[in-house]
Structures are given as structure tokens and as C-alpha cells.
Design a protein around this motif. Sequence first.
Motif, PDB file in Angstrom:
ATOM      1  N   ILE A 114       0.835  -1.198   0.000  1.00 59.66           N
ATOM      2  CA  ILE A 114       0.000   0.000   0.000  1.00 59.66           C
ATOM      3  C   ILE A 114       0.872   1.250   0.000  1.00 59.66           C
ATOM      4  O   ILE A 114       1.712   1.440   0.898  1.00 59.66           O
ATOM      5  CB  ILE A 114      -0.950   0.021   1.215  1.00 59.66           C
ATOM      6  CG1 ILE A 114      -1.917  -1.172   1.140  1.00 59.66           C
ATOM      7  CG2 ILE A 114      -1.726   1.325   1.278  1.00 59.66           C
ATOM      8  CD1 ILE A 114      -2.881  -1.276   2.310  1.00 59.66           C
ATOM      9  N   GLY A 115       0.671   2.084  -1.025  1.00 58.74           N
ATOM     10  CA  GLY A 115       1.340   3.382  -1.105  1.00 58.74           C
ATOM     11  C   GLY A 115       0.304   4.479  -0.972  1.00 58.74           C
ATOM     12  O   GLY A 115      -0.720   4.459  -1.656  1.00 58.74           O
ATOM     13  N   LEU A 116       0.551   5.432  -0.098  1.00 53.62           N
ATOM     14  CA  LEU A 116      -0.417   6.492   0.171  1.00 53.62           C
ATOM     15  C   LEU A 116       0.097   7.844  -0.310  1.00 53.62           C
ATOM     16  O   LEU A 116       1.291   8.154  -0.160  1.00 53.62           O
ATOM     17  CB  LEU A 116      -0.722   6.584   1.669  1.00 53.62           C
ATOM     18  CG  LEU A 116      -1.386   5.371   2.326  1.00 53.62           C
ATOM     19  CD1 LEU A 116      -1.655   5.666   3.800  1.00 53.62           C
ATOM     20  CD2 LEU A 116      -2.669   4.980   1.602  1.00 53.62           C
ATOM     21  N   TYR A 117      -0.815   8.621  -0.857  1.00 56.97           N
ATOM     22  CA  TYR A 117      -0.518  10.016  -1.212  1.00 56.97           C
ATOM     23  C   TYR A 117      -0.701  10.838   0.058  1.00 56.97           C
ATOM     24  O   TYR A 117      -1.819  11.057   0.527  1.00 56.97           O
ATOM     25  CB  TYR A 117      -1.470  10.494  -2.309  1.00 56.97           C
ATOM     26  CG  TYR A 117      -1.098  11.838  -2.894  1.00 56.97           C
ATOM     27  CD1 TYR A 117      -0.315  11.912  -4.042  1.00 56.97           C
ATOM     28  CD2 TYR A 117      -1.525  13.022  -2.310  1.00 56.97           C
ATOM     29  CE1 TYR A 117       0.032  13.134  -4.584  1.00 56.97           C
ATOM     30  CE2 TYR A 117      -1.186  14.246  -2.847  1.00 56.97           C
ATOM     31  CZ  TYR A 117      -0.405  14.301  -3.983  1.00 56.97           C
ATOM     32  OH  TYR A 117      -0.062  15.526  -4.512  1.00 56.97           O
ATOM     33  N   CYS A 118       0.402  11.276   0.625  1.00 59.79           N
ATOM     34  CA  CYS A 118       0.392  11.945   1.935  1.00 59.79           C
ATOM     35  C   CYS A 118       0.302  13.456   1.726  1.00 59.79           C
ATOM     36  O   CYS A 118       1.323  14.149   1.637  1.00 59.79           O
ATOM     37  CB  CYS A 118       1.641  11.573   2.718  1.00 59.79           C
ATOM     38  SG  CYS A 118       1.749   9.792   3.061  1.00 59.79           S
ATOM     39  N   GLU A 119      -0.923  13.949   1.669  1.00 60.22           N
ATOM     40  CA  GLU A 119      -1.125  15.356   1.316  1.00 60.22           C
ATOM     41  C   GLU A 119      -0.864  16.294   2.482  1.00 60.22           C
ATOM     42  O   GLU A 119      -0.238  17.340   2.310  1.00 60.22           O
ATOM     43  CB  GLU A 119      -2.541  15.565   0.792  1.00 60.22           C
ATOM     44  CG  GLU A 119      -2.753  16.950   0.208  1.00 60.22           C
ATOM     45  CD  GLU A 119      -3.944  17.014  -0.712  1.00 60.22           C
ATOM     46  OE1 GLU A 119      -3.892  17.804  -1.671  1.00 60.22           O
ATOM     47  OE2 GLU A 119      -4.922  16.272  -0.503  1.00 60.22           O
ATOM     48  N   PHE A 170       7.314  20.750   2.354  1.00 64.44           N
ATOM     49  CA  PHE A 170       6.482  21.349   3.393  1.00 64.44           C
ATOM     50  C   PHE A 170       5.368  20.395   3.802  1.00 64.44           C
ATOM     51  O   PHE A 170       5.105  20.208   4.996  1.00 64.44           O
ATOM     52  CB  PHE A 170       5.889  22.671   2.898  1.00 64.44           C
ATOM     53  CG  PHE A 170       4.959  23.315   3.888  1.00 64.44           C
ATOM     54  CD1 PHE A 170       5.459  24.146   4.875  1.00 64.44           C
ATOM     55  CD2 PHE A 170       3.591  23.074   3.852  1.00 64.44           C
ATOM     56  CE1 PHE A 170       4.617  24.735   5.812  1.00 64.44           C
ATOM     57  CE2 PHE A 170       2.739  23.654   4.781  1.00 64.44           C
ATOM     58  CZ  PHE A 170       3.249  24.487   5.757  1.00 64.44           C
ATOM     59  N   GLN A 171       4.703  19.792   2.838  1.00 62.49           N
ATOM     60  CA  GLN A 171       3.602  18.881   3.140  1.00 62.49           C
ATOM     61  C   GLN A 171       4.118  17.607   3.806  1.00 62.49           C
ATOM     62  O   GLN A 171       3.547  17.142   4.797  1.00 62.49           O
ATOM     63  CB  GLN A 171       2.825  18.563   1.868  1.00 62.49           C
ATOM     64  CG  GLN A 171       2.036  19.748   1.346  1.00 62.49           C
ATOM     65  CD  GLN A 171       1.537  19.566  -0.070  1.00 62.49           C
ATOM     66  OE1 GLN A 171       2.046  20.173  -1.002  1.00 62.49           O
ATOM     67  NE2 GLN A 171       0.539  18.714  -0.257  1.00 62.49           N
ATOM     68  N   ALA A 172       5.192  17.041   3.283  1.00 61.37           N
ATOM     69  CA  ALA A 172       5.743  15.822   3.876  1.00 61.37           C
ATOM     70  C   ALA A 172       6.183  16.052   5.313  1.00 61.37           C
ATOM     71  O   ALA A 172       6.002  15.192   6.188  1.00 61.37           O
ATOM     72  CB  ALA A 172       6.921  15.324   3.036  1.00 61.37           C
ATOM     73  N   ASP A 173       6.743  17.226   5.579  1.00 57.53           N
ATOM     74  CA  ASP A 173       7.277  17.510   6.911  1.00 57.53           C
ATOM     75  C   ASP A 173       6.201  17.752   7.956  1.00 57.53           C
ATOM     76  O   ASP A 173       6.512  17.853   9.150  1.00 57.53           O
ATOM     77  CB  ASP A 173       8.216  18.719   6.853  1.00 57.53           C
ATOM     78  CG  ASP A 173       9.524  18.414   6.144  1.00 57.53           C
ATOM     79  OD1 ASP A 173       9.805  17.223   5.906  1.00 57.53           O
ATOM     80  OD2 ASP A 173      10.262  19.366   5.809  1.00 57.53           O
ATOM     81  N   THR A 174       4.939  17.861   7.549  1.00 61.00           N
ATOM     82  CA  THR A 174       3.872  17.968   8.550  1.00 61.00           C
ATOM     83  C   THR A 174       3.633  16.630   9.238  1.00 61.00           C
ATOM     84  O   THR A 174       3.055  16.588  10.333  1.00 61.00           O
ATOM     85  CB  THR A 174       2.542  18.457   7.925  1.00 61.00           C
ATOM     86  OG1 THR A 174       2.087  17.508   6.947  1.00 61.00           O
ATOM     87  CG2 THR A 174       2.698  19.825   7.303  1.00 61.00           C
ATOM     88  N   PHE A 175       4.089  15.520   8.639  1.00 61.96           N
ATOM     89  CA  PHE A 175       3.828  14.205   9.214  1.00 61.96           C
ATOM     90  C   PHE A 175       4.816  13.899  10.339  1.00 61.96           C
ATOM     91  O   PHE A 175       5.968  14.347  10.308  1.00 61.96           O
ATOM     92  CB  PHE A 175       3.916  13.134   8.130  1.00 61.96           C
ATOM     93  CG  PHE A 175       2.726  13.130   7.205  1.00 61.96           C
ATOM     94  CD1 PHE A 175       1.688  12.241   7.406  1.00 61.96           C
ATOM     95  CD2 PHE A 175       2.638  14.036   6.159  1.00 61.96           C
ATOM     96  CE1 PHE A 175       0.569  12.253   6.576  1.00 61.96           C
ATOM     97  CE2 PHE A 175       1.525  14.056   5.324  1.00 61.96           C
ATOM     98  CZ  PHE A 175       0.483  13.156   5.542  1.00 61.96           C
ATOM     99  N   PRO A 176       4.374  13.157  11.359  1.00 59.93           N
ATOM    100  CA  PRO A 176       5.265  12.807  12.472  1.00 59.93           C
ATOM    101  C   PRO A 176       6.500  12.060  11.988  1.00 59.93           C
ATOM    102  O   PRO A 176       6.451  11.335  10.980  1.00 59.93           O
ATOM    103  CB  PRO A 176       4.372  11.898  13.342  1.00 59.93           C
ATOM    104  CG  PRO A 176       2.968  12.255  12.985  1.00 59.93           C
ATOM    105  CD  PRO A 176       3.004  12.622  11.527  1.00 59.93           C
ATOM    106  N   PRO A 177       7.620  12.220  12.691  1.00 58.00           N
ATOM    107  CA  PRO A 177       8.879  11.610  12.255  1.00 58.00           C
ATOM    108  C   PRO A 177       8.785  10.105  11.991  1.00 58.00           C
ATOM    109  O   PRO A 177       9.414   9.597  11.061  1.00 58.00           O
ATOM    110  CB  PRO A 177       9.836  11.915  13.417  1.00 58.00           C
ATOM    111  CG  PRO A 177       9.290  13.171  14.026  1.00 58.00           C
ATOM    112  CD  PRO A 177       7.804  13.079  13.890  1.00 58.00           C
ATOM    113  N   ALA A 178       7.989   9.386  12.781  1.00 57.56           N
ATOM    114  CA  ALA A 178       7.893   7.937  12.605  1.00 57.56           C
ATOM    115  C   ALA A 178       7.334   7.577  11.237  1.00 57.56           C
ATOM    116  O   ALA A 178       7.627   6.497  10.704  1.00 57.56           O
ATOM    117  CB  ALA A 178       7.011   7.340  13.701  1.00 57.56           C
TER     118      ALA A 178
END
Length: 419
Positions: A114-119, A170-178
Motif C-alpha cells: 500500500i502506497g499512500l498520497y500523503c497530502e 512542506f507537506q511531507a514535513d507535517t507528518f510525524p517523524p515515525a
Amino acid sequence: MNILFIHQNFPGQFKHLAPALARAGHNCVALTLRVKEPTTWQGVKVIPYKISRGSGQQVHPWLVDFETKVVRAEACFAVARELRDHGFTPDLIVAHPGWGESMFLRDVWPTARIGLYCELYHRSAWPHMHFDPEFDKGDPDAATLRIRMKNLNNLVHLPLCDMGISPTRFQADTFPPAFRERISVIHDGIHTDQVVPNAEARLELPDGSVVTRDDEVITFVNRNLEPYRGYHVFMRALPRLLKERPGARVLIVGGDEVSYGASPPKGQTWKQIFIDEVRGQISTADWARVHFLGRIPYDRFISLLQVSRVHVYLTYPFVLSWSLFEAMSAGAAIVASDTGPLHEAIEPGKTGTLVDFFDKEKLVEEVCALLDDADRRAAYGAAARAFVRANYDLETICLPRQMAWIDKLAACTAGETGD
């Protein structure tokens, strides 16, 4: 391979990737709400799923958003089981999880990667929250809790995610480090061979007049005209801007709905609210030079960018619009907001100018300065186009990286990073 795409409005962000994979010989299927009957689009079999229930009446307000996503996920789950029972087993599932649809697909196909588009992951700290105090309503502490609850969908999906893809840092960096370490930053891609500067461009306006590169044209583009994209700031800059530039034409593109953020008061639109606010400060003659074009066909949109002398782009710290990169690809001179998303797109003094999001006076000054300096406009436009071609071109940069991301997803072991 069998590849299943999930997107409420398919193709959405997969409009280049899905057909490319189909052309490469993969069996591509998509589940979406966008169609009513099964169809085929550019080699992709598109299958509808249908919502069978509405939202509950007694749901806590903070859970309404999540409930709508569970409703979609249940509907998508039902269609997925039918596909499975008819013999379809995807090797890969590529999903935009933003509407919840892919929530239960690991339960249908445990071995699919599963690959997700992490908006975006919703952050509750400034500047992601409380950036624009004018529109903060009610208890700010409660608002912080509410925005955290919006991440329930992200938190259900992320353990299912073998790999992620996000269009900007910018969008990717909103996600938690894990989870951030699983996300590759690859933009959706811009057709830089189609979106090009054109000295002969012309655009007919609703009043029958025509603008060309010989006219002083200022452009502003949103999907919908709303505060998240700085529409209120731009409108408040108009009275002075029109006085300073008596020959300018201002072309505004965007719908009357809401894409992001709060809705306007019932029965009103943000568009009209801010027209009403500034109209009394603008003479009838000057107002005749302001053209609201609504939503326009793509070919007209490109012509609009090609005739633009200065393109204004404003946004909260949020998702970056394709329209910015398209304007840069067309060689427009950009004045943009000095907010986080712009820092990876605009190098001040080279590919454009950045101004404080709220400073309408500085916005007017920078637009006027560019209008008075043809050499600087040309330099900005050329550098902006070169930057987009080097970093965001669809055919040479983004699509090859997306295809390599698919290959990497195919090579991983399903579920090794999650539940």
C-alpha cells in the motif's frame, strides 16, 4: 502487475501516473465516486462505489469529519470484496486517503503493498493553526483539540502505509517523524512543454475586450476565492493598486465555493463578502478594470498566465497549488506570500518576490515595482521557468521519479511497517 488506485475524484493527483502504468502494461483499476457506471479512462478500468448511508444526527461535532470518512471506507470495502470475490487481487494499492476510502483495504487484500498520497497531517501549533486571527472563532483551545481529531483518518491509515508520496517538502514535513521517513517527496509534475511563455498570447474577457502581452495585466488564481488562499488580502489591496496603476487590468480566477477552511456565514460567499468590503473604495471606472472570470477551461487558463505581467499567489501555511508552478512555467513574474510552502518554490530576488501574507501595502508596492521594471520581470520569469523545468517537469523529472517509487513499492514486503 495488478494496481488498484483509490481516489474519490479519480484521477486527481494520479492523472499522469495511472495512465503511464497502464501504458507500461500493468492492469490498472480505480475505485472512485466520480463515475456512476464502470468505464475505461486512458487504459485504466474505473469502477464506482456508492454511498449507502448518510451521517448520523447525534454524532459529536468533532467526529463528523471522521464519520464521513468511515462511511466512504465502508462503501469502498464492499466494492473491494466484490472485486476480490471475482478474482481480482492487486499487487499494489495506491490511494489518496484523504476521504477515508482506503481505510479497510488491508483487510480485503493482506498481501498487497500500500502506497499512500500523503497530502497533509493536521498540525495544531502555529502557524498551521491560528495563522489568521481574523477567522478564529470560538474557544482556541477547543479548536486545537478539534484539529487534532481531524487526524484520526491519518492515524488509521499510516500504520497501513508501506510507502508514502508527497508533492512538497512542506507537506511531507507535517507528518510525524515515525511516518515521515516512509514518505518520498515527488511532485505531481508540470507539463512545461505545454505551459510555455507565448509573446503572441491573447485572452478574450467576458466584456468582449481582449488582453495581450501589450497590456498591463495582473492575475490572481484560486480554485475557490477564500481566505486560505489570501483572497481577502488581495481584495483589500485592490483600491490602492487600481489607483497606482490606472492602466492595469486585474484578472481573478476562482469559484464561489469553499475548498479549505471555514465556510462563510450562511447564504454568503467569501467572494461577495470581500467585494462588498472594498467596492465603496473603488470608482466605477476603476472597478470596470477588475474581471472575475470564475472557473475557466484549461486552455484559457494557460492563456491567462501567458498574458500576465505580474502574477500574485498567496496562501496560508498549507498545500501548495499547481497553479503557482504553472504560472512559473509560463514565465510569469511572481509576487507571493512569505509563508512556509513558498520557501521551496520562490527564491527572493531570483524566481520571484515574497511579501508578508497580511501586508497589503507591501503587496501593492512590490507589484507596482515589478510592473515598472520590465528587465526584472523578464529575469524573474526566465529564472522561474528554468527552476520549474529543472525540478518539476512532468516528463523528465516527476513521472520518472513516480515510476521509480512504484518499483520500490512493488519490491517491499506488504505490511512490514504496520499492522
